[in-house]
Structures are given as structure tokens and as C-alpha cells.
Motif scaffolding. Structure first.
Motif, short mmCIF file in Angstrom:
data_model
loop_
_atom_site.label_atom_id
_atom_site.label_comp_id
_atom_site.label_asym_id
_atom_site.label_seq_id
_atom_site.Cartn_x
_atom_site.Cartn_y
_atom_site.Cartn_z
N GLU A 56 0.85 -1.19 0.00
CA GLU A 56 0.00 0.00 0.00
C GLU A 56 0.89 1.24 0.00
O GLU A 56 1.13 1.88 1.02
CB GLU A 56 -0.92 0.01 1.22
N SER A 57 1.43 1.54 -1.17
CA SER A 57 2.29 2.71 -1.31
C SER A 57 1.89 3.44 -2.58
O SER A 57 1.13 2.93 -3.40
CB SER A 57 3.76 2.30 -1.36
N LYS A 58 2.42 4.61 -2.75
CA LYS A 58 2.05 5.41 -3.92
C LYS A 58 2.49 4.74 -5.22
O LYS A 58 1.77 4.75 -6.21
CB LYS A 58 2.67 6.80 -3.81
N GLY A 59 3.66 4.15 -5.23
CA GLY A 59 4.16 3.53 -6.44
C GLY A 59 3.57 2.17 -6.73
O GLY A 59 3.35 1.82 -7.88
N ARG A 60 3.30 1.39 -5.68
CA ARG A 60 2.80 0.02 -5.83
C ARG A 60 1.68 -0.21 -4.83
O ARG A 60 1.93 -0.66 -3.71
CB ARG A 60 3.93 -0.99 -5.62
N ASN A 61 0.47 0.06 -5.27
CA ASN A 61 -0.67 -0.11 -4.36
C ASN A 61 -1.49 -1.31 -4.79
O ASN A 61 -2.53 -1.19 -5.43
CB ASN A 61 -1.52 1.16 -4.35
N GLU A 62 -0.98 -2.51 -4.46
CA GLU A 62 -1.66 -3.74 -4.84
C GLU A 62 -2.94 -3.95 -4.04
O GLU A 62 -3.90 -4.56 -4.54
CB GLU A 62 -0.72 -4.93 -4.66
N LEU A 63 -2.97 -3.46 -2.79
CA LEU A 63 -4.20 -3.54 -2.01
C LEU A 63 -5.33 -2.80 -2.72
O LEU A 63 -6.44 -3.30 -2.84
CB LEU A 63 -3.98 -2.96 -0.61
N GLN A 64 -5.02 -1.62 -3.22
CA GLN A 64 -6.04 -0.84 -3.92
C GLN A 64 -6.48 -1.53 -5.21
O GLN A 64 -7.67 -1.51 -5.56
CB GLN A 64 -5.49 0.55 -4.23
N GLN A 65 -5.55 -2.18 -5.91
CA GLN A 65 -5.90 -2.91 -7.12
C GLN A 65 -6.91 -4.01 -6.83
O GLN A 65 -7.93 -4.13 -7.51
CB GLN A 65 -4.65 -3.53 -7.75
N LEU A 66 -6.61 -4.83 -5.83
CA LEU A 66 -7.47 -5.97 -5.52
C LEU A 66 -8.80 -5.52 -4.93
O LEU A 66 -9.87 -5.98 -5.36
CB LEU A 66 -6.76 -6.92 -4.56
N GLU A 67 -8.75 -4.62 -3.97
CA GLU A 67 -9.99 -4.15 -3.34
C GLU A 67 -10.84 -3.38 -4.35
O GLU A 67 -12.07 -3.52 -4.37
CB GLU A 67 -9.66 -3.27 -2.14
#
Length: 216
Positions: A56-67
Motif C-alpha cells: 500500500e504505497s504510492k508507487g505500488r498499491n496492490e491492495l487498492q488494485q485488488l480491493e
């Protein structure tokens, strides 16, 4: 029903499971003899996966992608396409009969040819004579009906069909390779994410219901 792809995220763990499921009605008589009726010609699949980490970071937000993907599908409401790791490639061989221009793409499973209905689209020139396996046909013969260089096209549609402008001649062989997808939906209307470290989350159980058909 959408054609959005389930996001490919780096934290996927090796515990991914795939469970084929049929629907069989079994009736047992008084003497113990069974009568069985099959209500499905092809299986559905329960697919379970987990993600060891979702950043969950500005460059790599995989949580945001999945959610975000889960939210856009409204939980179990909308279906999508899933590229199963190590189970997403087909190789089909078709033999011409002089009249057929559309062939069903399939996945080889032991002695079965399981039709697949969700494939990556592709269009390319085709020249059956260049790759013809019929030894009696001369590649350079100027009298053949289909010259070596021509404008014929072949394509793979997104619904699992291999299509040609004109049919293959009798005995002509063509082999087609490409990518297929499972048509899936989320099994539930909820997901759980655990924050185990700063800016790091994990998803312990993501469950999908899938099919190789058009619908699930």
C-alpha cells in the motif's frame, strides 16, 4: 458480465487450489441399487488463492488494485476473466474438410478435448500451403487454387472460435496456439484484508467460482 481481467499481483502464494465440481443426482432404491443422473456435462471450478503481501504505497498499491477490482464487480454480482497460472495455454490442431471455416478452440485434458469459450483475440495472415502436411501438394505449383502468397486471414475470437476467410482444403492441417481464460465470479460478497506491517497487507482467502464456458 465483463471481460475485465483479474489483476496479476506479485504476492500470490503457492497454495492456490482448483476443485472441479459436477452436479450428480443419486437415488438409491430399497435393494441398494443406485440410479444416477448427471446435470452437468462440464465441471465448474472452486478456485482458492491467498496473497502473502499486498503493498500500500504510492508507487505500488496492490491492495487498492485488488480491493478496487472486488468493489467494481460488486462482490459476487459481476463475472470477469481469470488467467490461471500454468493453466492458460491451448494448442489445437485442425484438419480441413474443404467446407468448414470456424473451429472450436479446446483445452486438452488427458483424452478429452474440453471446449474453452474465453480466449485472447488474435488476427494474422494464414497460408495453408506453406505449412501443408500433405506431401502430394506442391508448394511452388502455380496451378494450385491457393497460391503460396495470398491475403487470407485467420483469427481467434474472444469466445473461443478459430475462424478463416476461406476453408482449408481437404487434408490440410493447421495448429493454433494461444491463451484462454476462466470465466469467474467471486464466491462471496465480502473479502478480508489483514494489515500485518506498515503499508503491507495480506489476503488469506480469495475464493472464486469459475468455468471454461461463456457463463458461470
Amino acid at each position: 458480465m465483463s471481460d475485465e481481467l483479474f489483476p496479476e499481483l506479485p504476492g500470490l502464494e503457492w497454495e492456490l487450489t482448483k476443485t472441479p465440481i459436477f452436479n450428480t443426482k443419486i437415488m438409491t432404491s430399497i435393494n441398494g441399487r443406485e440410479l444416477r443422473a448427471s446435470y452437468q456435462a462440464v465441471p465448474k471450478y472452486n478456485i482458492t488463492m491467498s496473497f502473502a503481501f499486498l503493498r500500500e504505497s504510492k508507487g505500488r498499491n496492490e491492495l487498492q488494485q485488488l480491493e478496487g477490482f472486488f468493489t467494481e464487480r460488486r462482490g459476487a454480482f459481476d463475472s470477469f476473466l481469470y488467467k490461471m497460472p500454468d493453466d492458460n495455454q491451448f494448442e489445437c490442431t485442425f484438419v480441413g474438410d474443404g467446407s468448414t471455416t470456424t473451429y472450436q478452440i479446446f483445452k486438452k485434458m488427458h483424452s478429452l478435448h474440453m471446449p474453452v469459450s474465453n480466449t485472447m483475440q488474435m488476427t494474422q495472415p494464414i497460408n495453408p500451403n506453406m505449412w501443408n502436411q500433405v506431401e502430394t501438394k506442391n508448394m511452388w505449383d502455380s496451378n494450385i487454387e491457393k497460391p503460396m502468397w495470398n491475403n487470407e486471414m485467420a483469427g481467434i475470437s474472444k469466445d473461443g472460435k478459430y475462424m478463416l476467410n476461406t476453408p482449408l482444403a481437404v487434408g490440410e492441417v493447421v495448429t493454433v496456439k494461444g491463451t484462454f481464460f476462466y470465466r469467474c465470479r467471486f464466491a462471496d460478497d465480502e473479502q478480508q484484508y489483514s494489515n500485518f506491517m506498515a503499508k503491507l497487507w495480506k489476503a488469506q482467502k480469495i475464493e472464486l467460482v469459475g468455468s471454461l464456458g461463456v457463463k458461470v
